[in-house]
Design a protein around this motif. Structure first.
Motif, mmCIF file in Angstrom:
data_model
loop_
_atom_site.group_PDB
_atom_site.id
_atom_site.type_symbol
_atom_site.label_atom_id
_atom_site.label_comp_id
_atom_site.label_asym_id
_atom_site.label_seq_id
_atom_site.Cartn_x
_atom_site.Cartn_y
_atom_site.Cartn_z
ATOM 1 N N ASP A 83 0.819 -1.211 0.000
ATOM 2 C CA ASP A 83 0.000 0.000 0.000
ATOM 3 C C ASP A 83 0.856 1.265 0.000
ATOM 4 O O ASP A 83 0.760 2.106 0.908
ATOM 5 C CB ASP A 83 -0.934 0.006 1.216
ATOM 6 C CG ASP A 83 -2.034 1.052 1.084
ATOM 7 O OD1 ASP A 83 -2.224 1.589 -0.017
ATOM 8 O OD2 ASP A 83 -2.697 1.337 2.099
ATOM 9 N N TYR A 93 -7.045 -0.433 1.069
ATOM 10 C CA TYR A 93 -6.367 -1.388 0.189
ATOM 11 C C TYR A 93 -5.727 -2.515 0.995
ATOM 12 O O TYR A 93 -5.738 -3.674 0.583
ATOM 13 C CB TYR A 93 -5.317 -0.646 -0.639
ATOM 14 C CG TYR A 93 -4.491 -1.530 -1.549
ATOM 15 C CD1 TYR A 93 -5.075 -2.571 -2.261
ATOM 16 C CD2 TYR A 93 -3.124 -1.295 -1.719
ATOM 17 C CE1 TYR A 93 -4.317 -3.369 -3.105
ATOM 18 C CE2 TYR A 93 -2.367 -2.086 -2.559
ATOM 19 C CZ TYR A 93 -2.966 -3.129 -3.254
ATOM 20 O OH TYR A 93 -2.209 -3.917 -4.085
ATOM 21 N N GLN A 170 -5.372 0.334 -7.277
ATOM 22 C CA GLN A 170 -5.005 0.792 -5.933
ATOM 23 C C GLN A 170 -3.521 1.157 -5.822
ATOM 24 O O GLN A 170 -3.108 1.749 -4.828
ATOM 25 C CB GLN A 170 -5.344 -0.280 -4.897
ATOM 26 C CG GLN A 170 -6.824 -0.476 -4.670
ATOM 27 C CD GLN A 170 -7.425 -1.498 -5.602
ATOM 28 O OE1 GLN A 170 -6.789 -1.920 -6.565
ATOM 29 N NE2 GLN A 170 -8.651 -1.921 -5.331
#
Length: 311
Positions: A83, A93, A170
């Motif tokens: 992340d 995420y 993401q």
């Protein structure tokens, strides 16, 4: 429906004394809608016995199908930063990653395995579509790079088996950077004189299609697989035209020169073994320049066993 499932059904079972029946005994074909016993589905490699529709095949079963005696080893994926963008929509995420890891038992959407196919060393990089739709983030990019370097080290062909919705949103630009990185990894395999074969499965879309998935020396696709960059609706809205029937399917791409072969799942292993032998064996005879009689049995492509005997 919840009231029936949670209250009525258990009461009826309690009254008649019927034991609970597992819910996974039957599988519904997404092609024709027929119900199939799960054992029949497994024995037929997740291909509908009624219409021939190729359903999604779990990645571990796919690897077992391809390698000799179903035996292979996997490598540990390189560690990447988790992340990096601190991404969040209606869920973090990191939470999505944990859910996918718990669901699949994998660290990310790619598996790098090596073993033998037809007696020849082979490296396979296969996607797991159940892990966030097989999306390609930094971990997948690192996995492809590791697979390419393993293939070069073992002097073995590399087979990529994508099943992906594309780049992982993401991870933003860091995800898109995996497109050139995987392209460079493929070039390393080719520069070493090793075959790079792509087995296109359903679906292969987005940034995966726009990078390594279309750079193979040979492209083999499963029947009915969806292969493309943007989705059908997006394209129709952009060009404001109705696309032809079967657009972006394996068969459509075969007709238009984007795919070399469409092979049934039951024939994939033998086809790949033969292709690998033809691409790596030096004893394959050259075809003459003048027209030839295609019915002449002496011009038939030799089998791998005949090639080895010729040595």
């Amino acid at each position: 429906m919840n009231w029936i499932a949670n209250f009525v059904r258990p009461r009826i079972k309690a009254l008649v004394g019927q034991p609970d029946v597992p819910d996974n005994l039957w599988t519904k074909c997404s092609g024709c809608g027929q119900m199939m016993f799960h054992r029949d589905v497994d024995e037929n490699h997740h291909v509908c016995q009624h219409c021939g529709h190729h359903m999604h095949l779990p990645v571990d079963k796919r690897l077992a199908l391809l390698f000799d005696d179903g035996a292979y080893e996997t490598i540990e994926l390189p560690k990447v930063k988790v992340d990096p963008l601190k991404f969040r929509d209606h869920k973090r995420y990191t939470d999505r990653l944990k859910e996918a890891q718990s669901k699949t038992g994998r660290q990310d959407a790619i598996i790098v395995a090596h073993g033998r196919m037809g007696g020849s060393r082979t490296v396979i990089a296969a996607f797991d579509f159940k892990f966030m739709g097989g999306s390609m983030g930094m971990a997948v990019g690192e996995g492809l790079v590791a697979a390419a370097r393993l293939a070069v080290m073992q002097q073995a062909p590399l087979i990529a088996i994508p099943a992906s919705g594309g780049a992982r949103m993401q991870e933003g630009i860091l995800s898109l950077m995996q497109m050139p990185r995987t392209t460079v990894a493929v070039e390393e395999v080719k520069e070493a004189g090793l075959p790079f074969i792509v087995l296109l499965t359903d679906p292969t879309t987005g940034g995966v299609t726009a990078s390594f998935a279309m750079l193979g020396d040979l492209h083999i696709a499963e029947p009915g697989a969806m292969i493309g960059f943007a989705g059908r609706r997006v394209i129709e809205q952009t060009v404001r035209e109705t696309l032809p029937e079967g657009f972006q399917t394996s068969e459509y791409l075969l007709d238009h020169g984007m795919v070399d072969l469409v092979v049934k799942r039951s024939d994939l292993r033998e086809t790949l073994i033969r292709v690998i032998d033809l691409l790596t064996h030096p004893g394959v005879p050259e075809m003459p320049d003048e027209p030839v009689d295609t019915k002449d049995e002496s011009l038939a492509i030799p089998t791998p066993e005949e090639n080895r005997e010729a040595e």
